[in-house]
Write a protein that holds these residues in place. Structure first.
Motif, PDB file in Angstrom:
ATOM      1  N   THR A 353       0.800  -1.221   0.000  1.00 25.05           N
ATOM      2  CA  THR A 353       0.000   0.000   0.000  1.00 25.05           C
ATOM      3  C   THR A 353       0.833   1.272   0.000  1.00 25.05           C
ATOM      4  OG1 THR A 353      -0.137  -0.127   2.421  1.00 25.05           O
ATOM      5  CG2 THR A 353      -1.935  -1.128   1.153  1.00 25.05           C
ATOM      6  N   SER A 354       2.161   1.149   0.016  1.00 24.67           N
ATOM      7  CA  SER A 354       2.996   2.342  -0.054  1.00 24.67           C
ATOM      8  C   SER A 354       2.883   2.966  -1.446  1.00 24.67           C
ATOM      9  CB  SER A 354       4.453   1.997   0.256  1.00 24.67           C
ATOM     10  OG  SER A 354       4.941   1.064  -0.686  1.00 24.67           O
ATOM     11  N   GLU A 355       3.168   4.256  -1.528  1.00 27.18           N
ATOM     12  CA  GLU A 355       2.943   4.976  -2.792  1.00 27.18           C
ATOM     13  C   GLU A 355       3.774   4.434  -3.936  1.00 27.18           C
ATOM     14  OE1 GLU A 355       2.178   9.087  -4.918  1.00 27.18           O
ATOM     15  OE2 GLU A 355       1.577   8.606  -2.890  1.00 27.18           O
ATOM     16  N   PHE A 356       5.051   4.134  -3.695  1.00 25.63           N
ATOM     17  CA  PHE A 356       5.913   3.759  -4.804  1.00 25.63           C
ATOM     18  C   PHE A 356       5.530   2.408  -5.412  1.00 25.63           C
ATOM     19  CE2 PHE A 356       8.412   0.572  -2.581  1.00 25.63           C
ATOM     20  CZ  PHE A 356       8.389   0.982  -1.270  1.00 25.63           C
ATOM     21  N   LEU A 357       4.904   1.511  -4.648  1.00 26.61           N
ATOM     22  CA  LEU A 357       4.435   0.252  -5.218  1.00 26.61           C
ATOM     23  C   LEU A 357       2.975   0.343  -5.658  1.00 26.61           C
ATOM     24  CD1 LEU A 357       5.206  -2.607  -5.919  1.00 26.61           C
ATOM     25  CD2 LEU A 357       4.500  -3.327  -3.648  1.00 26.61           C
ATOM     26  N   ALA A 358       2.173   1.110  -4.944  1.00 29.03           N
ATOM     27  CA  ALA A 358       0.764   1.246  -5.308  1.00 29.03           C
ATOM     28  C   ALA A 358       0.606   1.877  -6.683  1.00 29.03           C
ATOM     29  CB  ALA A 358       0.033   2.083  -4.257  1.00 29.03           C
ATOM     30  N   GLN A 359       1.470   2.823  -7.032  1.00 28.34           N
ATOM     31  CA  GLN A 359       1.324   3.441  -8.338  1.00 28.34           C
ATOM     32  C   GLN A 359       1.661   2.473  -9.469  1.00 28.34           C
ATOM     33  OE1 GLN A 359       3.886   6.888  -8.470  1.00 28.34           O
ATOM     34  NE2 GLN A 359       5.588   5.735  -9.333  1.00 28.34           N
ATOM     35  N   GLU A 360       2.576   1.528  -9.231  1.00 25.74           N
ATOM     36  CA  GLU A 360       2.858   0.518 -10.256  1.00 25.74           C
ATOM     37  C   GLU A 360       1.689  -0.443 -10.409  1.00 25.74           C
ATOM     38  OE1 GLU A 360       5.410   0.708 -12.189  1.00 25.74           O
ATOM     39  OE2 GLU A 360       6.175   2.436 -11.089  1.00 25.74           O
ATOM     40  N   ILE A 361       1.030  -0.769  -9.297  1.00 29.60           N
ATOM     41  CA  ILE A 361      -0.144  -1.637  -9.363  1.00 29.60           C
ATOM     42  C   ILE A 361      -1.271  -0.938 -10.117  1.00 29.60           C
ATOM     43  CG2 ILE A 361      -1.907  -2.805  -7.984  1.00 29.60           C
ATOM     44  CD1 ILE A 361       0.203  -3.202  -5.813  1.00 29.60           C
ATOM     45  N   VAL A 362      -1.514   0.326  -9.801  1.00 30.44           N
ATOM     46  CA  VAL A 362      -2.560   1.084 -10.489  1.00 30.44           C
ATOM     47  C   VAL A 362      -2.236   1.215 -11.965  1.00 30.44           C
ATOM     48  CG1 VAL A 362      -3.613   3.369 -10.672  1.00 30.44           C
ATOM     49  CG2 VAL A 362      -3.306   2.313  -8.436  1.00 30.44           C
ATOM     50  N   ARG A 363      -0.969   1.451 -12.289  1.00 30.20           N
ATOM     51  CA  ARG A 363      -0.562   1.593 -13.679  1.00 30.20           C
ATOM     52  C   ARG A 363      -0.875   0.321 -14.474  1.00 30.20           C
ATOM     53  NH1 ARG A 363       3.768   5.017 -15.042  1.00 30.20           N
ATOM     54  NH2 ARG A 363       4.563   4.759 -12.914  1.00 30.20           N
ATOM     55  N   SER A 364      -0.554  -0.837 -13.899  1.00 29.64           N
ATOM     56  CA  SER A 364      -0.803  -2.104 -14.582  1.00 29.64           C
ATOM     57  C   SER A 364      -2.295  -2.379 -14.739  1.00 29.64           C
ATOM     58  CB  SER A 364      -0.141  -3.254 -13.820  1.00 29.64           C
ATOM     59  OG  SER A 364       1.253  -3.061 -13.704  1.00 29.64           O
ATOM     60  N   ILE A 365      -3.069  -2.110 -13.680  1.00 30.54           N
ATOM     61  CA  ILE A 365      -4.504  -2.398 -13.732  1.00 30.54           C
ATOM     62  C   ILE A 365      -5.207  -1.498 -14.739  1.00 30.54           C
ATOM     63  CG2 ILE A 365      -6.642  -2.275 -12.392  1.00 30.54           C
ATOM     64  CD1 ILE A 365      -5.063  -3.209  -9.965  1.00 30.54           C
ATOM     65  N   VAL A 366      -4.902  -0.207 -14.722  1.00 31.18           N
ATOM     66  CA  VAL A 366      -5.561   0.718 -15.646  1.00 31.18           C
ATOM     67  C   VAL A 366      -5.206   0.394 -17.093  1.00 31.18           C
ATOM     68  CG1 VAL A 366      -5.640   3.129 -16.381  1.00 31.18           C
ATOM     69  CG2 VAL A 366      -5.771   2.560 -13.960  1.00 31.18           C
ATOM     70  N   ALA A 367      -3.939   0.106 -17.365  1.00 39.11           N
ATOM     71  CA  ALA A 367      -3.541  -0.241 -18.728  1.00 39.11           C
ATOM     72  C   ALA A 367      -4.245  -1.505 -19.201  1.00 39.11           C
ATOM     73  CB  ALA A 367      -2.024  -0.422 -18.796  1.00 39.11           C
ATOM     74  N   THR A 368      -4.391  -2.477 -18.308  1.00 37.73           N
ATOM     75  CA  THR A 368      -5.071  -3.720 -18.679  1.00 37.73           C
ATOM     76  C   THR A 368      -6.548  -3.492 -18.948  1.00 37.73           C
ATOM     77  OG1 THR A 368      -3.497  -4.983 -17.338  1.00 37.73           O
ATOM     78  CG2 THR A 368      -5.538  -6.079 -17.954  1.00 37.73           C
ATOM     79  N   LEU A 369      -7.202  -2.672 -18.130  1.00 36.76           N
ATOM     80  CA  LEU A 369      -8.617  -2.381 -18.360  1.00 36.76           C
ATOM     81  C   LEU A 369      -8.820  -1.657 -19.695  1.00 36.76           C
ATOM     82  CD1 LEU A 369      -9.763  -1.244 -14.787  1.00 36.76           C
ATOM     83  CD2 LEU A 369     -10.227  -3.414 -15.941  1.00 36.76           C
ATOM     84  N   GLY A 370      -7.906  -0.763 -20.033  1.00 44.74           N
ATOM     85  CA  GLY A 370      -7.994  -0.106 -21.333  1.00 44.74           C
ATOM     86  C   GLY A 370      -7.857  -1.080 -22.483  1.00 44.74           C
ATOM     87  N   LEU A 371      -6.951  -2.060 -22.335  1.00 41.99           N
ATOM     88  CA  LEU A 371      -6.783  -3.074 -23.377  1.00 41.99           C
ATOM     89  C   LEU A 371      -8.023  -3.951 -23.510  1.00 41.99           C
ATOM     90  CD1 LEU A 371      -3.127  -4.318 -22.846  1.00 41.99           C
ATOM     91  CD2 LEU A 371      -4.007  -2.947 -24.709  1.00 41.99           C
ATOM     92  N   ILE A 372      -8.599  -4.338 -22.372  1.00 43.32           N
ATOM     93  CA  ILE A 372      -9.803  -5.170 -22.418  1.00 43.32           C
ATOM     94  C   ILE A 372     -10.930  -4.431 -23.124  1.00 43.32           C
ATOM     95  CG2 ILE A 372     -11.578  -6.247 -20.976  1.00 43.32           C
ATOM     96  CD1 ILE A 372      -9.390  -6.841 -18.929  1.00 43.32           C
ATOM     97  N   ALA A 373     -11.076  -3.132 -22.844  1.00 37.45           N
ATOM     98  CA  ALA A 373     -12.124  -2.359 -23.515  1.00 37.45           C
ATOM     99  C   ALA A 373     -11.868  -2.204 -25.005  1.00 37.45           C
ATOM    100  CB  ALA A 373     -12.231  -0.978 -22.855  1.00 37.45           C
ATOM    101  N   ALA A 374     -10.603  -2.221 -25.417  1.00 40.68           N
ATOM    102  CA  ALA A 374     -10.287  -2.040 -26.833  1.00 40.68           C
ATOM    103  C   ALA A 374     -10.807  -3.186 -27.694  1.00 40.68           C
ATOM    104  CB  ALA A 374      -8.775  -1.901 -27.019  1.00 40.68           C
ATOM    105  N   VAL A 375     -10.901  -4.389 -27.135  1.00 37.08           N
ATOM    106  CA  VAL A 375     -11.331  -5.546 -27.927  1.00 37.08           C
ATOM    107  C   VAL A 375     -12.783  -5.422 -28.370  1.00 37.08           C
ATOM    108  CG1 VAL A 375     -11.699  -8.032 -27.881  1.00 37.08           C
ATOM    109  CG2 VAL A 375      -9.581  -7.083 -26.990  1.00 37.08           C
ATOM    110  N   PRO A 376     -13.761  -5.266 -27.463  1.00 36.36           N
ATOM    111  CA  PRO A 376     -15.142  -5.146 -27.945  1.00 36.36           C
ATOM    112  C   PRO A 376     -15.394  -3.885 -28.762  1.00 36.36           C
ATOM    113  CG  PRO A 376     -15.032  -4.750 -25.584  1.00 36.36           C
ATOM    114  CD  PRO A 376     -13.702  -5.269 -25.984  1.00 36.36           C
ATOM    115  N   ILE A 377     -14.731  -2.781 -28.404  1.00 37.69           N
ATOM    116  CA  ILE A 377     -14.940  -1.539 -29.157  1.00 37.69           C
ATOM    117  C   ILE A 377     -14.485  -1.712 -30.601  1.00 37.69           C
ATOM    118  CG2 ILE A 377     -14.209   0.860 -29.382  1.00 37.69           C
ATOM    119  CD1 ILE A 377     -14.076   1.013 -26.343  1.00 37.69           C
TER     120      ILE A 377
END
Length: 438
Positions: A353-377
């Motif tokens: 939950t520290s900032e320097f690791l949490a931002q990497e987790i958020v970065r990976s999750i957001v990028a993956t969600l964007g990729l998942i949305a790209a397929v049906p669109i």
């Protein structure tokens, strides 16, 4: 963009082309206007003091010797290597002369040998400005990098031919946009999020059309990529606000804030997510658009819904492997950080939950969600465009002649007992054998 879809695609109907032009051209014009509005005009120069003069040299002699003990160093350890190096100065006012300098020591210092081409810096004695000396700063990396770049370009062109050459042009355009618009714009104090979205859109238009050609299939990929980029930006804004990320999660960000206090580090984090997602997004969208086109060409009887379902199954397999690619890419770039975590004495929940690791987790999750949305669109847009000429109804193949089918069924179901051994002895084309002649 690791997939080559060089096979020519069928021309889209005129009505479909008009709709795509009416959609893509205004978006491109909006991107150009946004780039002109956000273009950096008075980018501040970062003042870090006057840099020491740097010259090139070649090591001609290395003499090592035991390091003297120091009270600061633990017993049994040294900060070596210790000794001197003789260097022939290749550039600068002392070109052609040989100078002697101490071997660089300490963590991260270059290790030099005879024949190494190195970079020298001139250090001035603060007590007496008239006294100066040379020191080894780093190895010269210009020539190795040039050879590696040439090998990369030759391999791309040899394998991709004209498409590979276009890909190199797109890569050069991407770096040009990053270096002339995105980075100077953020450095000039503009909000990083709109600058990153505009820069990513510019890169997308140039790279996709340059690499894959001006076709309906490419236009579908452009629309899918642009929609996914906007969605990624929105998801990133929500995720970073929800997790209270400030952007100060790395030492680089903290150092940047010391030199440029007006840079929005939170926005810079979002900009990094968008730029990092673009390279994988266009690969997914181009693949989905090409998959729908190839499925429709292989079986024109597929309906719009069947095309969408079949191509989506391909997209699921692609996303399953791409998710692993994203996570491993971030993990590879953060290996020092991960090693640091293994030596941390805090609890695992506190580390995660520290900032320097949490931002990497958020970065990976957001990028993956964007990729998942790209397929049906993208798949939905491609299915609409591909079947627009026939209104979503299957194109029926011409019916086969009924006589040939009936004759074949009669030959297969007819009595064979009357022919007896004649059938077994008859060869192809002879009476009593239904096999056609070669």
């Amino acid at each position: 963009m690791g997939h080559d879809h060089s096979r020519p695609t069928a021309a889209a109907p005129p009505r479909v082309r008009r709709v795509l032009i009416a959609t893509v051209v205004p978006l491109f014009l909006v991107t150009l206007v946004a780039a002109l509005v956000l273009w950096p005009r008075d980018a501040p120069s970062v003042g870090g003091g006057e840099d020491a003069a740097r010259y090139h040299g070649t090591v001609t002699r290395v003499v090592t010797e035991p390091c003297p003990p120091t009270p600061e160093a633990p017993e049994g350890t040294t900060e070596g290597p210790c000794g001197t190096a003789t260097v022939t100065v290749d550039t600068g006012p002392d070109a052609g002369q040989q100078v002697e300098t101490a071997l660089p020591a300490g963590p991260g210092s270059p290790r030099v040998e005879v024949g190494d081409e190195i970079v020298l810096v001139v250090l001035t004695d603060p007590a007496d400005p008239t006294v100066s000396s040379y020191s080894i700063a780093a190895h010269q990396r210009g020539k190795p990098l040039i050879w590696l770049a040439l090998a990369f370009a030759v391999a791309i062109v040899a394998f991709g031919r004209w498409r590979g050459l276009a890909a190199l042009g797109g890569l050069a355009a991407s770096f040009a946009i990053l270096l002339t618009f995105v980075l100077p714009g953020i450095g000039a104090g503009e909000s990083p999020l709109p600058v990153a979205v505009t820069g990513a859109a510019l890169i997308m238009f140039v790279v996709l059309y340059l690499t894959h050609g001006v076709t309906a299939q490419t236009s579908v990929a452009v629309l899918g990529t642009l929609a996914s980029l906007v969605l990624t930006g929105l998801l990133g804004s929500l995720a970073t606000a929800f997790t209270h990320l400030t952007g100060y999660g790395s030492e680089d960000a903290t150092t940047l804030s010391m030199f440029q206090a007006d840079v929005d580090l939170h926005g810079l984090l979002l900009a990094g997510i968008i730029i990092g997602s673009l390279g994988v997004l266009d690969d997914v969208t181009v693949t989905q658009a090409a998959t729908v086109t190839e499925l429709a060409r292989a079986n024109p009887d597929l309906t719009r819904l069947q095309l969408y379902r079949a191509a989506t199954r391909v997209g699921r397999a692609h996303i399953a492997s791409t998710v692993n690619t994203i996570v491993l890419a971030y993990a590879g770039a953060s290996l020092p950080l991960l090693l640091l975590l293994t030596a941390d004495t805090r609890g695992i929940s506190e580390i995660v939950t520290s900032e320097f690791l949490a931002q990497e987790i958020v970065r990976s999750i957001v990028a993956t969600l964007g990729l998942i949305a790209a397929v049906p669109i993208t798949t939905g847009l491609a299915a609409l465009v591909t079947t627009a000429g026939r209104g979503g109804t299957p194109s029926r193949r011409p019916p086969r002649p009924a006589g040939g089918r009936d004759d074949a069924l009669a030959a297969l179901s007819g009595p064979r007992a009357a022919t007896g051994a004649t059938d077994s002895a008859a060869g192809p084309g002879r009476p009593g054998n239904t096999d056609p002649a070669w």
